[in-house]
Design an enzyme around this catalytic site. Structure first.
Site, mmCIF file in Angstrom:
data_model
loop_
_atom_site.group_PDB
_atom_site.id
_atom_site.type_symbol
_atom_site.label_atom_id
_atom_site.label_comp_id
_atom_site.label_asym_id
_atom_site.label_seq_id
_atom_site.Cartn_x
_atom_site.Cartn_y
_atom_site.Cartn_z
ATOM 1 N N LEU A 8 1.373 25.004 -3.452
ATOM 2 C CA LEU A 8 0.917 23.608 -3.435
ATOM 3 C C LEU A 8 1.191 22.976 -4.789
ATOM 4 O O LEU A 8 0.392 23.084 -5.722
ATOM 5 C CB LEU A 8 -0.573 23.548 -3.083
ATOM 6 C CG LEU A 8 -0.939 24.094 -1.695
ATOM 7 C CD1 LEU A 8 -2.433 24.045 -1.459
ATOM 8 C CD2 LEU A 8 -0.203 23.319 -0.599
ATOM 9 N N GLU A 9 2.313 22.297 -4.899
ATOM 10 C CA GLU A 9 2.767 21.775 -6.179
ATOM 11 C C GLU A 9 2.187 20.404 -6.506
ATOM 12 O O GLU A 9 2.469 19.852 -7.576
ATOM 13 C CB GLU A 9 4.294 21.730 -6.197
ATOM 14 C CG GLU A 9 4.902 23.104 -5.995
ATOM 15 C CD GLU A 9 6.403 23.132 -6.077
ATOM 16 O OE1 GLU A 9 6.989 22.139 -6.562
ATOM 17 O OE2 GLU A 9 6.999 24.139 -5.675
ATOM 18 N N ASN A 10 1.393 19.865 -5.619
ATOM 19 C CA ASN A 10 0.781 18.562 -5.858
ATOM 20 C C ASN A 10 -0.721 18.665 -6.046
ATOM 21 O O ASN A 10 -1.470 17.719 -5.805
ATOM 22 C CB ASN A 10 1.117 17.603 -4.704
ATOM 23 C CG ASN A 10 2.615 17.363 -4.605
ATOM 24 O OD1 ASN A 10 3.239 16.923 -5.558
ATOM 25 N ND2 ASN A 10 3.198 17.669 -3.454
ATOM 26 N N LYS A 22 12.385 23.943 -5.846
ATOM 27 C CA LYS A 22 13.595 23.473 -5.235
ATOM 28 C C LYS A 22 14.477 22.804 -6.267
ATOM 29 O O LYS A 22 14.033 22.510 -7.377
ATOM 30 C CB LYS A 22 13.310 22.514 -4.090
ATOM 31 C CG LYS A 22 12.564 21.276 -4.396
ATOM 32 C CD LYS A 22 11.187 21.310 -4.873
ATOM 33 C CE LYS A 22 10.347 22.390 -4.360
ATOM 34 N NZ LYS A 22 9.490 22.842 -5.413
#
Length: 425
Positions: A249-251, A2
């Protein structure tokens, strides 16, 4: 995935180097018989054993025209089993690509065209084209063009709905249309959304639900969470008609439990389930990192990985010699080369880029640069200074964040790249 993401890294240190892998546990001594000699034209798969220069080697995955004596480091395709005695081995000079008869010839071929690395099996694609365009559809209103799903331009073959929502149950997800989006498009109900998916299906398009995003809090860190994830995603597939799931899942993620969840989901949904992944650039630098490991662990059911080649700063390429700056054809080709040289098939790799300068904090390139990178990887043409070690005609295509930003920018991204995909081998 984003516009608000900050730059992850300015520079990444070198990939973990060297070191013999432990694929072979026998006693490799001078008394060990040499396996059949390696041939540059033969295709080898995981477990095949060959010899070269009086050493035996075991293939870790599919390979062709990759010399065991050269490609037997820790992250390379061949594992060095140690010295062997007897038998014959071919010379170490690069042989030509014509099929040998008994002993490979010793002449060295021209080096203008890199060797080709084709896939060996047909991947589970859910009827996707050989080369296709993916875009994320925003289920929120952030200044980009607000769209109903049926208004997605026909240039996109795969539409990823962003995003599923976490629930109070660890691992479980749900989906809710964003009220702000519904207002922006003049009203949008669950029934209309489902009807729009059916409309896209009638146009030959595929629609998947994306899990995660920058602010996503979905965590699959236990067997119970894996079950909850598989059950809840399957429920969404049944309710809305989604064709698969995207892992964004960027975390962080646990590759063991996420792999278990995805295998369980596929068992429920069937062999045509589309499974995609959208790791950040840094997540695909090292095969031992969690995202990369997940991709390799589910390689047999994985459709495609479209790494986010933006918001990244500078990163090392597969040559491990220099840090390439984002926003260039060298960055795209040198980094896409890493998973291509470390176990994933060309048909499982696509290039992920922002649709406009407003869609990401950094790393935007003109769509013509994306086309050049695809040409370089597929045909060894239109490259920058970096030359990939092989050609990958099966390279799958490109992905953008997002469809909404592309529409805002006059559809320049998709209108440039989509017709170019038809020119790839």
């Amino acid at each position: 995935m984003k516009a608000s993401r900050s730059v992850i890294l300015a520079t990444v240190t070198a990939l973990v180097a060297g070191g013999a892998a432990t694929w072979f546990t026998g006693n490799a001594s001078a008394a060990t018989a040499c396996a059949p000699a390696w041939s540059s034209t033969a295709v080898y798969v995981k477990g095949n054993v060959v010899s070269q220069n009086s050493h035996n080697y075991t293939a870790k995955w599919w390979t062709q025209n990759e010399s065991p004596a050269v490609r037997s480091g820790q992250w390379d395709v061949w594992a060095d089993n140690g010295a062997c005695a007897g038998g014959t081995t071919p010379p170490t000079t690069t042989p030509p690509t014509t099929a040998p008869t008994t002993t490979p010839p010793t002449t060295t071929p021209p080096t203008t065209t890199p060797p080709t690395t084709p896939p060996t099996t047909t991947p589970p694609t859910g009827s996707l084209p050989k080369h296709f365009l993916t875009g994320y559809w925003q289920n929120f209103d952030n200044g980009a063009a607000a769209l109903k799903l049926a208004d997605v331009p026909a240039t996109y073959d795969l539409i990823a709905v962003a995003f599923a929502d976490a629930t109070a149950t660890q691992g479980a997800v749900t989906f809710n249309l964003d009220p702000g989006l519904a207002t922006a498009v003049g009203g949008y109900t669950d029934a209309q959304f489902k009807a729009d998916i059916a409309t896209l299906h009638s146009r030959g398009k595929k629609v998947i639900i994306s899990v995660g995003g920058e602010k996503g809090t979905v965590a699959v860190n236990s067997a119970a969470a894996a079950t909850a994830f598989a059950d809840s995603v399957h429920s969404l597939i049944q309710k809305y008609g989604f064709d698969g799931v995207d892992i964004d899942l960027e975390n962080g993620l646990n590759p063991t439990y996420m792999a278990s969840a995805l295998r369980s989901l596929r068992a429920k949904a069937g062999a045509n389930l589309i499974i995609t992944m959208a790791p950040q650039t840094i997540d695909m630098q090292n095969p031992q990192s969690s995202y990369f490991k997940l991709a390799l662990d589910i390689k047999d059911i994985l459709t495609v990985v479209f790494t986010q080649y933006y918001n990244s700063g500078s990163m090392l390429g597969c040559d491990n010699n220099a840090a390439y700056s984002q926003g260039s054809v060298n960055f795209l080709t040198a980094l896409a080369c890493i998973p291509l040289q470390n176990g994933l098939r060309p048909d499982q790799i696509a290039l992920g880029l922002p649709a406009s300068t407003r869609a990401a904090g950094g790393g935007y390139v003109a769509p013509s640069v994306v086309n050049n990178a695809l040409d370089c990887l597929a045909k060894a043409t239109n490259c920058g200074t970096f030359k990939p070690p092989a050609t990958y005609p099966g390279i799958r295509g490109a992905m953008t964040w997002s469809i909404n930003w592309d529409v805002t920018n006059g559809n320049a991204w998709a209108n440039t790249i989509d017709p170019h995909l038809a020119t790839l081998p």
